[in-house]
Design a protein around this motif. Structure first.
Motif, mmCIF file in Angstrom:
data_model
loop_
_atom_site.group_PDB
_atom_site.id
_atom_site.type_symbol
_atom_site.label_atom_id
_atom_site.label_comp_id
_atom_site.label_asym_id
_atom_site.label_seq_id
_atom_site.Cartn_x
_atom_site.Cartn_y
_atom_site.Cartn_z
ATOM 1 N N PHE A 1 0.855 -1.298 -0.081
ATOM 2 C CA PHE A 1 0.036 0.120 -0.090
ATOM 3 C C PHE A 1 0.972 1.280 0.010
ATOM 4 O O PHE A 1 0.567 2.138 -0.860
ATOM 5 C CB PHE A 1 -0.869 -0.198 1.216
ATOM 6 N N LYS A 2 1.907 1.276 0.964
ATOM 7 C CA LYS A 2 2.581 2.583 0.938
ATOM 8 C C LYS A 2 3.797 2.778 -0.170
ATOM 9 O O LYS A 2 3.645 3.792 -0.589
ATOM 10 C CB LYS A 2 3.431 2.470 2.391
ATOM 11 N N GLU A 3 4.311 1.561 -0.419
ATOM 12 C CA GLU A 3 5.561 1.880 -1.398
ATOM 13 C C GLU A 3 5.288 1.334 -2.665
ATOM 14 O O GLU A 3 5.990 1.494 -3.807
ATOM 15 C CB GLU A 3 6.588 1.271 -0.889
ATOM 16 N N ARG A 4 4.377 0.594 -3.024
ATOM 17 C CA ARG A 4 3.950 -0.065 -4.326
ATOM 18 C C ARG A 4 2.799 0.273 -4.989
ATOM 19 O O ARG A 4 2.611 -0.274 -6.108
ATOM 20 C CB ARG A 4 4.324 -1.717 -4.199
ATOM 21 N N GLY A 5 2.312 1.359 -4.525
ATOM 22 C CA GLY A 5 1.169 1.981 -5.241
ATOM 23 C C GLY A 5 -0.243 1.217 -5.050
ATOM 24 O O GLY A 5 -1.182 1.427 -6.072
ATOM 25 N N ARG B 1 4.870 13.323 -2.473
ATOM 26 C CA ARG B 1 4.979 13.336 -3.854
ATOM 27 C C ARG B 1 5.676 12.184 -4.344
ATOM 28 O O ARG B 1 5.014 11.710 -5.649
ATOM 29 C CB ARG B 1 5.958 14.475 -4.299
ATOM 30 N N ARG B 2 6.627 11.355 -3.701
ATOM 31 C CA ARG B 2 7.181 10.242 -4.426
ATOM 32 C C ARG B 2 5.979 9.291 -4.431
ATOM 33 O O ARG B 2 5.831 8.245 -5.518
ATOM 34 C CB ARG B 2 8.408 9.868 -3.655
ATOM 35 N N ARG B 3 5.278 8.931 -3.334
ATOM 36 C CA ARG B 3 4.317 7.782 -3.435
ATOM 37 C C ARG B 3 3.339 8.042 -4.150
ATOM 38 O O ARG B 3 2.418 7.046 -4.508
ATOM 39 C CB ARG B 3 4.073 7.543 -2.002
ATOM 40 N N GLY B 4 3.050 9.381 -4.325
ATOM 41 C CA GLY B 4 1.792 9.858 -5.119
ATOM 42 C C GLY B 4 0.472 9.897 -4.305
ATOM 43 O O GLY B 4 -0.750 10.098 -4.695
#
Length: 236
Positions: A64-68, A108-111
């Motif tokens: 959820f946090k890092e792989r969208g 921003r990086r995670r969206g």
């Protein structure tokens, strides 16, 4: 988009046909209970979580946090809501859920801001059950903090000391609704203690903090941090 184009697989175990399979859902929901860290830092609220940060639960949160995998938000937010209901106990008590924020750069990086998103779902679910609750995203990072990966508990506490501040005019006095801090995982408790300190400085008490998961006692934060470096270096 991938969930629409390809058959879904459980983010916890890889089983085909599920975003989260029934077995991993049961692990995620776990048993809501107090799960304080070892050697909690001063000022840490009472910490509640539903599950242990290991195995399938850890993979779900990282997806959820890092792989969208934002499609996991309803299940993770529902887990928070169920734990909050048990932790507070009184459905007539007015609540304000205060998510611990990610830094603007990380968002921003995670969206997306994963904790704020889960908290918003928890508000919706609790309201649906009759709770008087609102989302209160009043915290922001005062300064940039160093990457927490590999830091010891005292180093994490020092790194985050004074790291959060309450936006001016965004809080209600402690005599009003009960503030509940919300985060994804409690490890050493340094993040939640720093967030609670910022609220107290603004005149708001947050007696309870609720997370989806908590690290197992006697399993050091450093070990999990080293594992997570394979995915991302997260400053929070």
């Amino acid at each position: 988009m991938l969930d629409l184009l390809l058959p879904p697989r459980c983010a916890g175990c890889g089983r085909a046909g599920f975003l989260i399979c029934p077995v991993c859902t049961a692990l995620l929901r776990g048993l809501p209970s107090p799960r304080p860290p070892e050697n909690p830092p001063p000022g840490l609220p009472e910490c509640w979580a539903a599950a242990e940060y290991a195995g399938a639960v850890r993979r779900l949160l990282l997806a959820f946090k890092e792989r969208g995998r934002v499609s996991l938000r309803p299940q993770l937010g529902g887990c928070l809501a169920a734990t909050i209901a048990v932790a507070v106990g009184d459905s007539r008590r007015a609540l304000e859920l205060v998510p611990v924020p990610s830094s603007p750069a990380v968002t921003r990086r995670r969206g997306h801001d994963p904790v704020r998103g889960m908290a918003a779902v928890a508000v919706r679910d609790l309201r649906g059950s009759g709770w008087p609750v609102r989302l209160a995203p009043v915290l922001r990072q005062r300064r940039r903090v160093a990457d927490q990966a590999g830091l010891s508990a005292p180093e994490r506490a020092e790194n985050l000391a004074g790291g959060y501040v309450v936006a001016a005019g965004r809080v209600r006095p402690s005599a009003g609704p009960m503030a509940v801090l919300v985060d994804d995982v409690v490890t050493t408790g340094a993040t939640l203690a720093a967030a609670a300190s910022a609220l107290r400085a603004a005149g708001v008490a947050a007696p309870i903090a609720v997370t989806v998961a908590a690290t197992r006692k006697r399993v050091t934060a450093t070990r999990h941090a080293r594992d997570d470096q394979n995915l991302v270096r997260d400053p929070r």
